[in-house]
Scaffold this motif. Structure first.
Motif, PDB file in Angstrom:
ATOM      1  N   VAL A 197       0.821  -1.210   0.000  1.00 43.91           N
ATOM      2  CA  VAL A 197       0.000   0.000   0.000  1.00 43.91           C
ATOM      3  C   VAL A 197       0.858   1.265   0.000  1.00 43.91           C
ATOM      4  O   VAL A 197       0.376   2.354   0.251  1.00 43.91           O
ATOM      5  CB  VAL A 197      -1.000   0.026   1.188  1.00 43.91           C
ATOM      6  N   GLY A 198       2.141   1.104  -0.282  1.00 46.36           N
ATOM      7  CA  GLY A 198       3.015   2.249  -0.474  1.00 46.36           C
ATOM      8  C   GLY A 198       3.676   2.796   0.777  1.00 46.36           C
ATOM      9  O   GLY A 198       4.208   3.885   0.763  1.00 46.36           O
ATOM     10  N   GLN A 199       3.649   2.050   1.868  1.00 47.24           N
ATOM     11  CA  GLN A 199       4.315   2.487   3.095  1.00 47.24           C
ATOM     12  C   GLN A 199       5.406   1.490   3.438  1.00 47.24           C
ATOM     13  O   GLN A 199       5.166   0.294   3.456  1.00 47.24           O
ATOM     14  CB  GLN A 199       3.330   2.547   4.262  1.00 47.24           C
ATOM     15  N   LYS A 200       6.593   1.987   3.717  1.00 49.53           N
ATOM     16  CA  LYS A 200       7.690   1.105   4.108  1.00 49.53           C
ATOM     17  C   LYS A 200       8.092   1.455   5.535  1.00 49.53           C
ATOM     18  O   LYS A 200       8.321   2.619   5.849  1.00 49.53           O
ATOM     19  CB  LYS A 200       8.877   1.267   3.167  1.00 49.53           C
ATOM     20  N   ASP A 201       8.137   0.443   6.397  1.00 48.99           N
ATOM     21  CA  ASP A 201       8.511   0.656   7.787  1.00 48.99           C
ATOM     22  C   ASP A 201      10.020   0.468   7.920  1.00 48.99           C
ATOM     23  O   ASP A 201      10.509  -0.647   7.895  1.00 48.99           O
ATOM     24  CB  ASP A 201       7.763  -0.324   8.689  1.00 48.99           C
ATOM     25  N   LEU A 202      10.734   1.566   8.035  1.00 45.38           N
ATOM     26  CA  LEU A 202      12.192   1.503   8.124  1.00 45.38           C
ATOM     27  C   LEU A 202      12.680   1.087   9.500  1.00 45.38           C
ATOM     28  O   LEU A 202      13.874   0.875   9.696  1.00 45.38           O
ATOM     29  CB  LEU A 202      12.797   2.860   7.736  1.00 45.38           C
ATOM     30  N   THR A 203      11.767   0.946  10.457  1.00 49.17           N
ATOM     31  CA  THR A 203      12.156   0.516  11.799  1.00 49.17           C
ATOM     32  C   THR A 203      11.851  -0.966  12.027  1.00 49.17           C
ATOM     33  O   THR A 203      12.121  -1.486  13.102  1.00 49.17           O
ATOM     34  CB  THR A 203      11.435   1.345  12.881  1.00 49.17           C
ATOM     35  N   GLN A 204      11.297  -1.626  11.023  1.00 52.13           N
ATOM     36  CA  GLN A 204      10.959  -3.051  11.143  1.00 52.13           C
ATOM     37  C   GLN A 204      12.206  -3.860  11.523  1.00 52.13           C
ATOM     38  O   GLN A 204      13.246  -3.728  10.902  1.00 52.13           O
ATOM     39  CB  GLN A 204      10.412  -3.538   9.806  1.00 52.13           C
ATOM     40  N   GLY A 205      12.092  -4.668  12.567  1.00 49.61           N
ATOM     41  CA  GLY A 205      13.193  -5.511  12.989  1.00 49.61           C
ATOM     42  C   GLY A 205      14.239  -4.800  13.827  1.00 49.61           C
ATOM     43  O   GLY A 205      15.266  -5.376  14.140  1.00 49.61           O
ATOM     44  N   VAL A 206      13.990  -3.544  14.186  1.00 50.85           N
ATOM     45  CA  VAL A 206      14.955  -2.764  14.964  1.00 50.85           C
ATOM     46  C   VAL A 206      14.293  -2.303  16.254  1.00 50.85           C
ATOM     47  O   VAL A 206      13.202  -1.742  16.235  1.00 50.85           O
ATOM     48  CB  VAL A 206      15.441  -1.519  14.184  1.00 50.85           C
ATOM     49  N   SER A 207      14.955  -2.558  17.378  1.00 50.34           N
ATOM     50  CA  SER A 207      14.490  -1.979  18.634  1.00 50.34           C
ATOM     51  C   SER A 207      15.672  -1.278  19.290  1.00 50.34           C
ATOM     52  O   SER A 207      16.825  -1.700  19.146  1.00 50.34           O
ATOM     53  CB  SER A 207      13.892  -3.044  19.559  1.00 50.34           C
ATOM     54  N   VAL A 208      15.372  -0.197  19.968  1.00 53.08           N
ATOM     55  CA  VAL A 208      16.425   0.612  20.577  1.00 53.08           C
ATOM     56  C   VAL A 208      16.063   0.943  22.013  1.00 53.08           C
ATOM     57  O   VAL A 208      14.889   1.005  22.373  1.00 53.08           O
ATOM     58  CB  VAL A 208      16.664   1.928  19.791  1.00 53.08           C
ATOM     59  N   GLU A 209      17.095   1.135  22.810  1.00 57.06           N
ATOM     60  CA  GLU A 209      16.957   1.707  24.144  1.00 57.06           C
ATOM     61  C   GLU A 209      17.754   2.992  24.126  1.00 57.06           C
ATOM     62  O   GLU A 209      18.968   2.960  23.914  1.00 57.06           O
ATOM     63  CB  GLU A 209      17.516   0.759  25.204  1.00 57.06           C
ATOM     64  N   VAL A 210      17.065   4.095  24.302  1.00 56.64           N
ATOM     65  CA  VAL A 210      17.713   5.396  24.202  1.00 56.64           C
ATOM     66  C   VAL A 210      17.782   6.021  25.602  1.00 56.64           C
ATOM     67  O   VAL A 210      16.757   6.186  26.263  1.00 56.64           O
ATOM     68  CB  VAL A 210      16.947   6.325  23.242  1.00 56.64           C
ATOM     69  N   GLY A 211      18.999   6.358  26.014  1.00 51.33           N
ATOM     70  CA  GLY A 211      19.195   7.079  27.267  1.00 51.33           C
ATOM     71  C   GLY A 211      19.433   8.552  26.975  1.00 51.33           C
ATOM     72  O   GLY A 211      19.086   9.053  25.915  1.00 51.33           O
ATOM     73  N   GLN A 212      20.050   9.248  27.920  1.00 52.98           N
ATOM     74  CA  GLN A 212      20.342  10.667  27.731  1.00 52.98           C
ATOM     75  C   GLN A 212      21.398  10.889  26.645  1.00 52.98           C
ATOM     76  O   GLN A 212      21.264  11.776  25.817  1.00 52.98           O
ATOM     77  CB  GLN A 212      20.817  11.288  29.046  1.00 52.98           C
ATOM     78  N   THR A 213      22.452  10.061  26.680  1.00 50.17           N
ATOM     79  CA  THR A 213      23.548  10.248  25.720  1.00 50.17           C
ATOM     80  C   THR A 213      23.958   8.954  25.030  1.00 50.17           C
ATOM     81  O   THR A 213      24.848   8.968  24.193  1.00 50.17           O
ATOM     82  CB  THR A 213      24.792  10.835  26.426  1.00 50.17           C
ATOM     83  N   GLN A 214      23.337   7.841  25.415  1.00 49.92           N
ATOM     84  CA  GLN A 214      23.748   6.534  24.879  1.00 49.92           C
ATOM     85  C   GLN A 214      22.563   5.772  24.306  1.00 49.92           C
ATOM     86  O   GLN A 214      21.419   5.983  24.708  1.00 49.92           O
ATOM     87  CB  GLN A 214      24.402   5.699  25.977  1.00 49.92           C
ATOM     88  N   VAL A 215      22.882   4.860  23.375  1.00 48.80           N
ATOM     89  CA  VAL A 215      21.874   4.054  22.694  1.00 48.80           C
ATOM     90  C   VAL A 215      22.347   2.607  22.640  1.00 48.80           C
ATOM     91  O   VAL A 215      23.523   2.341  22.383  1.00 48.80           O
ATOM     92  CB  VAL A 215      21.673   4.553  21.240  1.00 48.80           C
ATOM     93  N   ALA A 216      21.415   1.676  22.854  1.00 56.07           N
ATOM     94  CA  ALA A 216      21.661   0.252  22.609  1.00 56.07           C
ATOM     95  C   ALA A 216      20.665  -0.175  21.525  1.00 56.07           C
ATOM     96  O   ALA A 216      19.503   0.225  21.549  1.00 56.07           O
ATOM     97  CB  ALA A 216      21.454  -0.562  23.875  1.00 56.07           C
ATOM     98  N   VAL A 217      21.137  -0.976  20.572  1.00 52.79           N
ATOM     99  CA  VAL A 217      20.315  -1.356  19.426  1.00 52.79           C
ATOM    100  C   VAL A 217      20.264  -2.877  19.302  1.00 52.79           C
ATOM    101  O   VAL A 217      21.291  -3.555  19.431  1.00 52.79           O
ATOM    102  CB  VAL A 217      20.885  -0.763  18.110  1.00 52.79           C
ATOM    103  N   ASP A 218      19.069  -3.399  19.047  1.00 50.35           N
ATOM    104  CA  ASP A 218      18.874  -4.806  18.695  1.00 50.35           C
ATOM    105  C   ASP A 218      18.279  -4.830  17.301  1.00 50.35           C
ATOM    106  O   ASP A 218      17.310  -4.116  17.027  1.00 50.35           O
ATOM    107  CB  ASP A 218      17.908  -5.501  19.664  1.00 50.35           C
ATOM    108  N   VAL A 219      18.852  -5.638  16.422  1.00 54.75           N
ATOM    109  CA  VAL A 219      18.351  -5.728  15.052  1.00 54.75           C
ATOM    110  C   VAL A 219      18.204  -7.196  14.669  1.00 54.75           C
ATOM    111  O   VAL A 219      19.055  -8.019  14.978  1.00 54.75           O
ATOM    112  CB  VAL A 219      19.261  -4.959  14.056  1.00 54.75           C
ATOM    113  N   THR A 220      17.087  -7.506  14.028  1.00 60.24           N
ATOM    114  CA  THR A 220      16.798  -8.857  13.548  1.00 60.24           C
ATOM    115  C   THR A 220      16.792  -8.805  12.034  1.00 60.24           C
ATOM    116  O   THR A 220      16.165  -7.925  11.446  1.00 60.24           O
ATOM    117  CB  THR A 220      15.419  -9.314  14.057  1.00 60.24           C
TER     118      THR A 220
END
Length: 142
Positions: free
Chosen positions: A47-70
């Motif tokens: 339907v013309g929408q692409k989810d660029l966050t699919q398979g990606v989860s993040v934990e965002v703090g004040q200055t740091q990030v942790a990323v999980d990707v499938t």
């Protein structure tokens, strides 16, 4: 991120999108997300929408990030090399674009994609196989 001129807040979804874009650009990455996420993603794309966050989860703090990707890797790309390249790309993209330190990037490879002849083009061999099977069925029946 606080400065003397004010604060900047970056939404988790923005960080996940940056990571997703970085991961999709790596040779050997066929898709992001597990089976259910990919099925939903293909419906969105239809339907013309692409989810660029699919398979990606993040934990965002004040200055740091942790990323999980499938992800799903194309066969025969070396799995560990693809995972390492994805990890490096996410570190670079998040640190350069978002400006936050990445503490870790966890990569989960849940499947490999094997391109078949059917994916690339209709084959005359398939028609010949179908004819042969039809002939075999007819010979079994008579």
């Amino acid at each position: 991120m606080a400065t003397s001129r004010g604060t900047t807040t970056v939404a988790d979804g923005v960080v996940a999108k940056v990571a997703g874009i970085a991961a999709q650009d790596i040779p050997g990455v066929y898709a992001l997300g597990g089976g259910a996420a990919r099925a939903l993603g293909s419906i969105r794309e239809a339907v013309g929408q692409k989810d660029l966050t699919q398979g990606v989860s993040v934990e965002v703090g004040q200055t740091q990030v942790a990323v999980d990707v499938t992800l799903v890797v194309e066969y025969p790309h070396p799995l560990q090399k693809v995972a390492d390249d994805v990890r490096d790309a996410i570190y670079a993209a998040v640190e350069d674009v978002v400006g936050m330190e990445v503490t870790e990037v966890n990569v989960a490879i849940t499947d490999i994609h094997i391109a078949s002849d059917d994916d690339e083009k209709p084959s005359q061999n398939k028609r010949a196989d179908d004819d042969a099977q039809t002939g075999q069925r007819e010979s079994r029946v008579s």
